[in-house]
Design a protein around this motif. Structure first.
Motif, mmCIF file in Angstrom:
data_model
loop_
_atom_site.group_PDB
_atom_site.id
_atom_site.type_symbol
_atom_site.label_atom_id
_atom_site.label_comp_id
_atom_site.label_asym_id
_atom_site.label_seq_id
_atom_site.Cartn_x
_atom_site.Cartn_y
_atom_site.Cartn_z
ATOM 1 N N ASN A 140 -24.066 46.534 -20.401
ATOM 2 C CA ASN A 140 -24.026 46.529 -21.851
ATOM 3 C C ASN A 140 -24.943 45.643 -22.553
ATOM 4 O O ASN A 140 -24.960 45.225 -23.511
ATOM 5 N N LEU A 141 -26.324 45.587 -21.687
ATOM 6 C CA LEU A 141 -27.314 44.793 -22.300
ATOM 7 C C LEU A 141 -27.783 45.753 -23.585
ATOM 8 O O LEU A 141 -28.149 46.812 -23.389
ATOM 9 N N ASN A 142 -28.246 45.223 -24.554
ATOM 10 C CA ASN A 142 -29.043 45.856 -25.834
ATOM 11 C C ASN A 142 -30.380 45.831 -25.363
ATOM 12 O O ASN A 142 -31.135 45.155 -24.631
ATOM 13 N N PRO A 143 -31.029 46.907 -26.207
ATOM 14 C CA PRO A 143 -32.508 47.115 -26.020
ATOM 15 C C PRO A 143 -33.113 45.599 -26.580
ATOM 16 O O PRO A 143 -32.586 44.819 -27.268
ATOM 17 N N GLY A 144 -34.387 45.495 -25.736
ATOM 18 C CA GLY A 144 -35.033 44.088 -25.978
ATOM 19 C C GLY A 144 -35.919 43.748 -24.759
ATOM 20 O O GLY A 144 -36.089 44.392 -23.820
ATOM 21 N N ILE A 145 -36.578 42.550 -25.077
ATOM 22 C CA ILE A 145 -37.238 42.187 -23.806
ATOM 23 C C ILE A 145 -36.498 41.071 -23.262
ATOM 24 O O ILE A 145 -35.868 40.182 -23.845
ATOM 25 N N TYR A 146 -36.513 41.130 -21.962
ATOM 26 C CA TYR A 146 -35.803 40.080 -20.936
ATOM 27 C C TYR A 146 -36.686 39.673 -20.001
ATOM 28 O O TYR A 146 -37.741 40.042 -19.357
ATOM 29 N N LEU A 147 -36.300 38.330 -19.588
ATOM 30 C CA LEU A 147 -37.176 37.635 -18.413
ATOM 31 C C LEU A 147 -36.295 37.880 -17.128
ATOM 32 O O LEU A 147 -34.816 37.365 -17.299
ATOM 33 N N ILE A 148 -36.664 38.440 -16.147
ATOM 34 C CA ILE A 148 -35.788 38.580 -14.870
ATOM 35 C C ILE A 148 -36.372 37.786 -13.683
ATOM 36 O O ILE A 148 -37.654 37.725 -13.588
ATOM 37 N N GLN A 149 -35.616 36.846 -13.404
ATOM 38 C CA GLN A 149 -35.907 35.873 -12.218
ATOM 39 C C GLN A 149 -35.084 36.337 -10.951
ATOM 40 O O GLN A 149 -33.740 36.341 -10.914
ATOM 41 N N LEU A 150 -35.956 36.280 -9.768
ATOM 42 C CA LEU A 150 -35.286 36.734 -8.515
ATOM 43 C C LEU A 150 -35.382 35.464 -7.593
ATOM 44 O O LEU A 150 -36.321 34.827 -7.387
ATOM 45 N N PHE A 151 -34.113 34.925 -6.954
ATOM 46 C CA PHE A 151 -34.111 33.738 -6.126
ATOM 47 C C PHE A 151 -33.782 34.132 -4.902
ATOM 48 O O PHE A 151 -32.883 35.014 -4.848
ATOM 49 N N GLN A 152 -34.011 33.295 -3.840
ATOM 50 C CA GLN A 152 -33.541 33.686 -2.548
ATOM 51 C C GLN A 152 -33.497 32.086 -1.871
ATOM 52 O O GLN A 152 -34.528 31.553 -1.935
ATOM 53 N N ASN A 153 -32.498 31.499 -1.467
ATOM 54 C CA ASN A 153 -32.391 30.202 -0.885
ATOM 55 C C ASN A 153 -32.772 29.082 -2.006
ATOM 56 O O ASN A 153 -33.605 28.117 -1.300
ATOM 57 N N GLY A 154 -32.729 29.497 -3.069
ATOM 58 C CA GLY A 154 -33.063 28.261 -4.047
ATOM 59 C C GLY A 154 -34.475 28.261 -4.319
ATOM 60 O O GLY A 154 -34.843 27.882 -5.147
ATOM 61 N N LYS A 155 -35.300 29.496 -3.923
ATOM 62 C CA LYS A 155 -36.649 29.697 -4.234
ATOM 63 C C LYS A 155 -36.924 30.656 -5.003
ATOM 64 O O LYS A 155 -36.493 31.901 -4.878
ATOM 65 N N LEU A 156 -37.682 30.472 -6.301
ATOM 66 C CA LEU A 156 -37.987 31.562 -7.125
ATOM 67 C C LEU A 156 -39.133 32.393 -6.398
ATOM 68 O O LEU A 156 -40.091 31.916 -6.044
ATOM 69 N N LEU A 157 -38.696 33.786 -6.078
ATOM 70 C CA LEU A 157 -39.549 34.565 -5.662
ATOM 71 C C LEU A 157 -40.317 35.492 -6.722
ATOM 72 O O LEU A 157 -41.552 35.877 -6.312
ATOM 73 N N ALA A 158 -39.691 35.747 -7.668
ATOM 74 C CA ALA A 158 -40.606 36.432 -8.690
ATOM 75 C C ALA A 158 -40.013 36.055 -10.136
ATOM 76 O O ALA A 158 -38.763 35.800 -10.439
ATOM 77 N N SER A 159 -40.724 36.316 -11.313
ATOM 78 C CA SER A 159 -40.385 36.243 -12.524
ATOM 79 C C SER A 159 -41.096 37.246 -13.334
ATOM 80 O O SER A 159 -42.157 36.913 -13.513
ATOM 81 N N LYS A 160 -40.681 37.783 -14.178
ATOM 82 C CA LYS A 160 -41.114 39.018 -14.743
ATOM 83 C C LYS A 160 -40.427 39.352 -16.066
ATOM 84 O O LYS A 160 -39.093 39.602 -15.977
ATOM 85 N N LYS A 161 -40.955 39.712 -17.178
ATOM 86 C CA LYS A 161 -40.726 40.224 -18.408
ATOM 87 C C LYS A 161 -40.505 41.595 -18.376
ATOM 88 O O LYS A 161 -41.542 42.351 -17.885
#
Length: 287
Positions: free
Chosen positions: A261-282
């Motif tokens: 149900n997300l609307n069109p737009g720009i989003y920031l997606i962050q991927l975590f594993q074991n509390g560590k940020l692996l990737a962050s991308k718009k």
């Protein structure tokens, strides 16, 4: 009297030539150490480095990798014109113009700016010229602050108004051929930052092995990793910093993220594993 005048003229010529000497941004293998801080209070450092030259048409670009945003940048410099361009959507867009004079107006990616000041600032071993540009729009954003041979103090390969969403970035150090140039402590007339102690290893390896495709996307976004995920989490934020979606307990080398149900737009997606940020991308979601 004549000898004094000749001496004064010689001094003016020497000073003028030294001030006019252009410090290239892209020569001599530049790299930067960046600091990030996100809305959750997580922070750390990462390095932006040059990996290779890429020929596109008539131009040769330098390719840089940002392991935090999982972005590749193609950048070229017209040293004679004192301008730097970035490849975006198969076109060159102006990134920096170091030929600007005080009160000059310039349009960058459709936004109008005026040069508010040109000053000398401290770098490691001397001084460089700094441009402060003010946004002329009806809803002005933060000032652009550029340093010749260094880039923007906020993020060296993008304009600051493009980086206003979470997380925030600041430049800690810059290098030419592994020799320190910009140093945040020296720039702020404070204790010099220990660039060697910042520690930027480890994060780069994980992030460089993750891709998000396609971008923009319509219904599904695929996250591919060379190293399999184990009980990972995806957080999705809108551009005002609200978390609008979360997916937990993700495993494997290929994760399919559905827009639902997300609307069109720009989003920031962050991927975590074991509390560590692996990737962050718009990413961009379109209809």
């Amino acid at each position: 009297m004549r000898e004094k005048l000749l001496t004064l003229l010689l001094m003016l010529l020497v000073y003028g030539n030294s001030f006019a000497q252009y410090e290239s941004l892209l020569n001599d293998n530049p790299s930067w150490i960046m600091h990030y801080l996100d809305m959750l209070g997580d922070s750390g450092n990462f390095a932006i480095t040059q990996v290779e030259d890429v020929v596109v048409g008539d131009y040769t670009y330098k390719k840089f990798i940002d392991p935090y945003l999982v972005e590749n940048y193609l950048v070229r410099e017209d040293v004679g014109a004192k301008k730097v361009y970035k490849r975006f959507n198969n076109n060159d867009v102006l990134l920096f113009d170091f030929s600007l004079n005080l009160a000059d107006q310039i349009q960058i990616n459709g936004k109008d700016f005026v040069v508010e000041s040109i000053t000398n600032v401290n770098v490691n071993g001397g001084q460089r010229r700094q441009w402060r540009l003010r946004d002329l729009s009806s809803f002005p954003g933060p000032s652009e602050i550029w340093i010749e041979g260094v880039g923007s103090i906020y993020y060296p390969l993008s304009n600051v108004y493009q980086m206003v969403s979470d997380p925030t970035f600041s430049m800690k150090c810059s290098f030419k051929n592994d020799v320190s140039v910009f140093n945040q402590g020296i720039y702020n007339n404070d204790v010099a930052t220990d660039c060697q102690a910042l520690g930027v290893t480890g994060y780069d390896d994980a992030a460089s092995k993750i891709s998000l495709t396609p971008n923009p996307f319509r219904t599904e976004l695929t996250i591919n990793t060379l190293v399999g995920l184990q009980d990972a989490t995806i957080n999705v934020y809108n551009m005002i910093g609200q978390m609008v979606k979360q997916a937990n307990h993700l495993n494997g080398n290929k994760i399919v993220f559905n827009r639902e149900n997300l609307n069109p737009g720009i989003y920031l997606i962050q991927l975590f594993q074991n509390g560590k940020l692996l990737a962050s991308k718009k990413v961009s979601l379109v209809d």
